[in-house]
Design a protein around this motif. Structure first.
Motif, PDB file in Angstrom:
ATOM      1  N   ALA A 134       0.838  -1.202   0.000  1.00 44.18           N
ATOM      2  CA  ALA A 134       0.000   0.000   0.000  1.00 44.18           C
ATOM      3  C   ALA A 134       0.874   1.253   0.000  1.00 44.18           C
ATOM      4  CB  ALA A 134      -0.926   0.002   1.218  1.00 44.18           C
ATOM      5  N   THR A 135       0.378   2.309  -0.624  1.00 38.21           N
ATOM      6  CA  THR A 135       1.125   3.566  -0.703  1.00 38.21           C
ATOM      7  C   THR A 135       0.330   4.686  -0.036  1.00 38.21           C
ATOM      8  OG1 THR A 135       0.129   4.233  -2.811  1.00 38.21           O
ATOM      9  CG2 THR A 135       2.097   2.812  -2.896  1.00 38.21           C
ATOM     10  N   ASN A 136       0.987   5.824   0.155  1.00 41.44           N
ATOM     11  CA  ASN A 136       0.284   6.970   0.735  1.00 41.44           C
ATOM     12  C   ASN A 136      -0.893   7.405  -0.138  1.00 41.44           C
ATOM     13  OD1 ASN A 136       1.990   7.111   2.945  1.00 41.44           O
ATOM     14  ND2 ASN A 136       3.404   8.537   1.968  1.00 41.44           N
ATOM     15  N   GLN A 137      -0.759   7.215  -1.455  1.00 42.20           N
ATOM     16  CA  GLN A 137      -1.829   7.605  -2.367  1.00 42.20           C
ATOM     17  C   GLN A 137      -3.119   6.841  -2.065  1.00 42.20           C
ATOM     18  OE1 GLN A 137      -1.772  10.085  -4.486  1.00 42.20           O
ATOM     19  NE2 GLN A 137      -3.911   9.704  -5.080  1.00 42.20           N
ATOM     20  N   ASP A 138      -2.983   5.578  -1.662  1.00 42.43           N
ATOM     21  CA  ASP A 138      -4.162   4.788  -1.305  1.00 42.43           C
ATOM     22  C   ASP A 138      -4.940   5.456  -0.178  1.00 42.43           C
ATOM     23  OD1 ASP A 138      -3.827   2.638  -3.121  1.00 42.43           O
ATOM     24  OD2 ASP A 138      -2.245   1.819  -1.847  1.00 42.43           O
ATOM     25  N   PHE A 139      -4.214   6.004   0.776  1.00 45.76           N
ATOM     26  CA  PHE A 139      -4.875   6.603   1.928  1.00 45.76           C
ATOM     27  C   PHE A 139      -5.401   8.005   1.601  1.00 45.76           C
ATOM     28  CE2 PHE A 139      -2.250   3.238   3.502  1.00 45.76           C
ATOM     29  CZ  PHE A 139      -3.056   2.638   4.471  1.00 45.76           C
ATOM     30  N   PHE A 140      -4.754   8.682   0.664  1.00 43.18           N
ATOM     31  CA  PHE A 140      -5.311   9.954   0.193  1.00 43.18           C
ATOM     32  C   PHE A 140      -6.655   9.709  -0.502  1.00 43.18           C
ATOM     33  CE2 PHE A 140      -0.693  11.549  -0.292  1.00 43.18           C
ATOM     34  CZ  PHE A 140      -0.685  11.943   1.035  1.00 43.18           C
ATOM     35  N   GLU A 141      -6.744   8.591  -1.262  1.00 43.93           N
ATOM     36  CA  GLU A 141      -7.983   8.281  -1.969  1.00 43.93           C
ATOM     37  C   GLU A 141      -9.111   7.917  -1.006  1.00 43.93           C
ATOM     38  OE1 GLU A 141      -6.975   5.250  -4.744  1.00 43.93           O
ATOM     39  OE2 GLU A 141      -5.911   6.611  -6.103  1.00 43.93           O
ATOM     40  N   PHE A 142      -8.752   7.494   0.190  1.00 42.67           N
ATOM     41  CA  PHE A 142      -9.780   7.195   1.182  1.00 42.67           C
ATOM     42  C   PHE A 142     -10.633   8.426   1.490  1.00 42.67           C
ATOM     43  CE2 PHE A 142      -7.898   3.231   3.464  1.00 42.67           C
ATOM     44  CZ  PHE A 142      -8.487   2.423   2.511  1.00 42.67           C
ATOM     45  N   VAL A 143     -10.046   9.603   1.346  1.00 42.29           N
ATOM     46  CA  VAL A 143     -10.797  10.836   1.621  1.00 42.29           C
ATOM     47  C   VAL A 143     -11.969  10.965   0.658  1.00 42.29           C
ATOM     48  CG1 VAL A 143     -10.695  13.357   1.688  1.00 42.29           C
ATOM     49  CG2 VAL A 143      -8.766  12.005   2.550  1.00 42.29           C
ATOM     50  N   SER A 144     -11.699  10.757  -0.643  1.00 42.50           N
ATOM     51  CA  SER A 144     -12.782  10.849  -1.620  1.00 42.50           C
ATOM     52  C   SER A 144     -13.760   9.694  -1.471  1.00 42.50           C
ATOM     53  CB  SER A 144     -12.202  10.877  -3.041  1.00 42.50           C
ATOM     54  OG  SER A 144     -11.474   9.699  -3.325  1.00 42.50           O
ATOM     55  N   ILE A 145     -13.246   8.526  -1.079  1.00 35.04           N
ATOM     56  CA  ILE A 145     -14.132   7.377  -0.881  1.00 35.04           C
ATOM     57  C   ILE A 145     -15.072   7.619   0.292  1.00 35.04           C
ATOM     58  CG2 ILE A 145     -14.154   4.977  -0.086  1.00 35.04           C
ATOM     59  CD1 ILE A 145     -11.729   4.469  -1.841  1.00 35.04           C
ATOM     60  N   GLU A 146     -14.555   8.195   1.360  1.00 39.77           N
ATOM     61  CA  GLU A 146     -15.413   8.504   2.507  1.00 39.77           C
ATOM     62  C   GLU A 146     -16.477   9.530   2.122  1.00 39.77           C
ATOM     63  OE1 GLU A 146     -12.926   7.889   6.590  1.00 39.77           O
ATOM     64  OE2 GLU A 146     -12.164   9.437   5.226  1.00 39.77           O
ATOM     65  N   GLY A 147     -16.094  10.491   1.274  1.00 38.34           N
ATOM     66  CA  GLY A 147     -17.075  11.457   0.796  1.00 38.34           C
ATOM     67  C   GLY A 147     -18.159  10.781  -0.025  1.00 38.34           C
ATOM     68  N   ALA A 148     -17.757   9.818  -0.869  1.00 39.20           N
ATOM     69  CA  ALA A 148     -18.723   9.081  -1.680  1.00 39.20           C
ATOM     70  C   ALA A 148     -19.670   8.281  -0.799  1.00 39.20           C
ATOM     71  CB  ALA A 148     -17.989   8.157  -2.653  1.00 39.20           C
ATOM     72  N   ILE A 157     -12.415   1.315   6.810  1.00 42.08           N
ATOM     73  CA  ILE A 157     -11.442   2.362   6.491  1.00 42.08           C
ATOM     74  C   ILE A 157     -10.763   2.861   7.761  1.00 42.08           C
ATOM     75  CG2 ILE A 157     -11.192   4.750   5.685  1.00 42.08           C
ATOM     76  CD1 ILE A 157     -13.330   4.165   3.598  1.00 42.08           C
ATOM     77  N   LYS A 158     -11.552   3.068   8.803  1.00 41.16           N
ATOM     78  CA  LYS A 158     -11.003   3.524  10.079  1.00 41.16           C
ATOM     79  C   LYS A 158     -10.005   2.507  10.632  1.00 41.16           C
ATOM     80  CE  LYS A 158     -12.358   4.847  14.783  1.00 41.16           C
ATOM     81  NZ  LYS A 158     -13.507   4.999  15.735  1.00 41.16           N
ATOM     82  N   SER A 159     -10.348   1.220  10.557  1.00 42.29           N
ATOM     83  CA  SER A 159      -9.470   0.170  11.075  1.00 42.29           C
ATOM     84  C   SER A 159      -8.174   0.089  10.266  1.00 42.29           C
ATOM     85  CB  SER A 159     -10.194  -1.182  11.033  1.00 42.29           C
ATOM     86  OG  SER A 159     -11.341  -1.170  11.860  1.00 42.29           O
ATOM     87  N   ILE A 160      -8.275   0.223   8.949  1.00 43.14           N
ATOM     88  CA  ILE A 160      -7.081   0.182   8.096  1.00 43.14           C
ATOM     89  C   ILE A 160      -6.160   1.342   8.444  1.00 43.14           C
ATOM     90  CG2 ILE A 160      -6.255   0.467   5.727  1.00 43.14           C
ATOM     91  CD1 ILE A 160      -8.756  -1.004   4.790  1.00 43.14           C
ATOM     92  N   ARG A 161      -6.737   2.530   8.615  1.00 42.37           N
ATOM     93  CA  ARG A 161      -5.921   3.701   8.966  1.00 42.37           C
ATOM     94  C   ARG A 161      -5.192   3.473  10.290  1.00 42.37           C
ATOM     95  NH1 ARG A 161     -10.064   7.770   7.205  1.00 42.37           N
ATOM     96  NH2 ARG A 161      -9.306   8.685   5.264  1.00 42.37           N
ATOM     97  N   GLU A 162      -5.916   2.955  11.261  1.00 40.45           N
ATOM     98  CA  GLU A 162      -5.317   2.746  12.581  1.00 40.45           C
ATOM     99  C   GLU A 162      -4.204   1.707  12.518  1.00 40.45           C
ATOM    100  OE1 GLU A 162      -8.622   1.697  15.018  1.00 40.45           O
ATOM    101  OE2 GLU A 162      -9.269   3.785  15.343  1.00 40.45           O
ATOM    102  N   ALA A 163      -4.442   0.641  11.747  1.00 37.00           N
ATOM    103  CA  ALA A 163      -3.421  -0.406  11.620  1.00 37.00           C
ATOM    104  C   ALA A 163      -2.191   0.138  10.898  1.00 37.00           C
ATOM    105  CB  ALA A 163      -3.991  -1.608  10.872  1.00 37.00           C
ATOM    106  N   TYR A 164      -2.422   0.897   9.838  1.00 36.72           N
ATOM    107  CA  TYR A 164      -1.317   1.470   9.059  1.00 36.72           C
ATOM    108  C   TYR A 164      -0.503   2.427   9.925  1.00 36.72           C
ATOM    109  CZ  TYR A 164       1.165   3.689   5.172  1.00 36.72           C
ATOM    110  OH  TYR A 164       2.133   4.169   4.331  1.00 36.72           O
ATOM    111  N   SER A 165      -1.208   3.209  10.732  1.00 34.81           N
ATOM    112  CA  SER A 165      -0.521   4.155  11.615  1.00 34.81           C
ATOM    113  C   SER A 165       0.323   3.425  12.650  1.00 34.81           C
ATOM    114  CB  SER A 165      -1.552   5.049  12.310  1.00 34.81           C
ATOM    115  OG  SER A 165      -0.940   5.933  13.216  1.00 34.81           O
TER     116      SER A 165
END
Length: 240
Positions: A157-171, A223-231
């Motif tokens: 996974a790359t940082n870009q994947d997590f940037f895209e999460f922002v638009s996905i959450e908006g969707a 998404i929240k769990s993935i962010r927390e795990a990645y962090s």
């Protein structure tokens, strides 16, 4: 542009110049003000209620004026990583049914003209069609989230994947708002005399939409769990 359909045998057929008393179904692609004026004049519709179709931010609701129901819902799509939510407008009378939108979409994709039906049945089937489109988009979003999750555990996974999460959450947020509006409107329709004949099917619509809301909430939590795990992984790597 307006398209008219009239009954013929067991289905509807397109009619170029239908007479008022014979028209049953009207759909649109990029409805214009001229189209709206034509509908108002030819089918005795409320001009103010119909003008709301041009409000891009119109929220789902239902109005009953005389013997006519004006029903606003929101369509939803997610393609190419981008989401769109557009108002879609139904007009229901005893022998008249319209599904129109000022957005650049064809509402013929929503209304099933392959099978004859009374206006309550047309409405129920159209609402189900809209909810099905929500499901398809939500499933597409879910597939993206699962892909990122797999690549995260394989360290791809790359940082870009997590940037895209922002638009996905908006969707997902837009989809949830749209579905909640559909649920609210359909619950009101269930109690109206005009839709009594299709009440049980409308209940199925509500249950279907509620299941999708649960799926949306599940995606948000993932998404929240993935962010927390990645962090956590990133912090441990930095500490090492």
């Amino acid at each position: 542009m307006l398209t008219f359909f009239t009954p013929n045998g067991e289905r509807f057929i397109e009619s170029t110049a239908p007479e008022k008393e014979k028209v049953l179904v009207v759909t649109s692609h990029s409805l214009t003000h001229e189209d709206a004026n034509l509908l108002v004049e030819r089918f005795d519709l409320d001009e103010h209620a119909l003008s709301n179709v041009f409000d891009k931010n119109e929220l789902p609701h239902v109005e009953t004026i005389g013997k006519t129901q004006y029903i606003f819902l929101r369509n939803f799509s997610f393609t190419g990583g981008k989401s769109r939510s557009n108002p879609i407008f139904f007009i229901v009378k005893d022998s008249f049914f319209a599904c129109i939108s000022a957005a650049a979409i064809s509402t013929s994709d929503v209304v099933d003209v392959g099978i004859l039906g009374k206006t309550p049945e047309l409405l129920q089937r159209s609402v189900m069609s809209i909810i099905t489109k929500y499901e398809q988009s939500i499933d597409a979003i879910g597939a993206i989230i699962q892909s990122v999750e797999r690549r995260m555990w394989s360290h791809e996974a790359t940082n870009q994947d997590f940037f895209e999460f922002v638009s996905i959450e908006g969707a997902l947020s837009r989809a949830r708002v749209g579905l909640s509006g559909i649920i609210s409107v359909v619950e009101k329709l269930i109690d109206t005399p005009r839709t009594k004949t299709s009440a049980s099917d409308l209940v199925d619509n509500v249950l279907y939409a509620r299941e999708l809301v649960v799926e949306i909430d599940s995606h948000v939590q993932t998404i929240k769990s993935i962010r927390e795990a990645y962090s956590t992984v990133a912090n441990n790597t930095l500490n090492s």
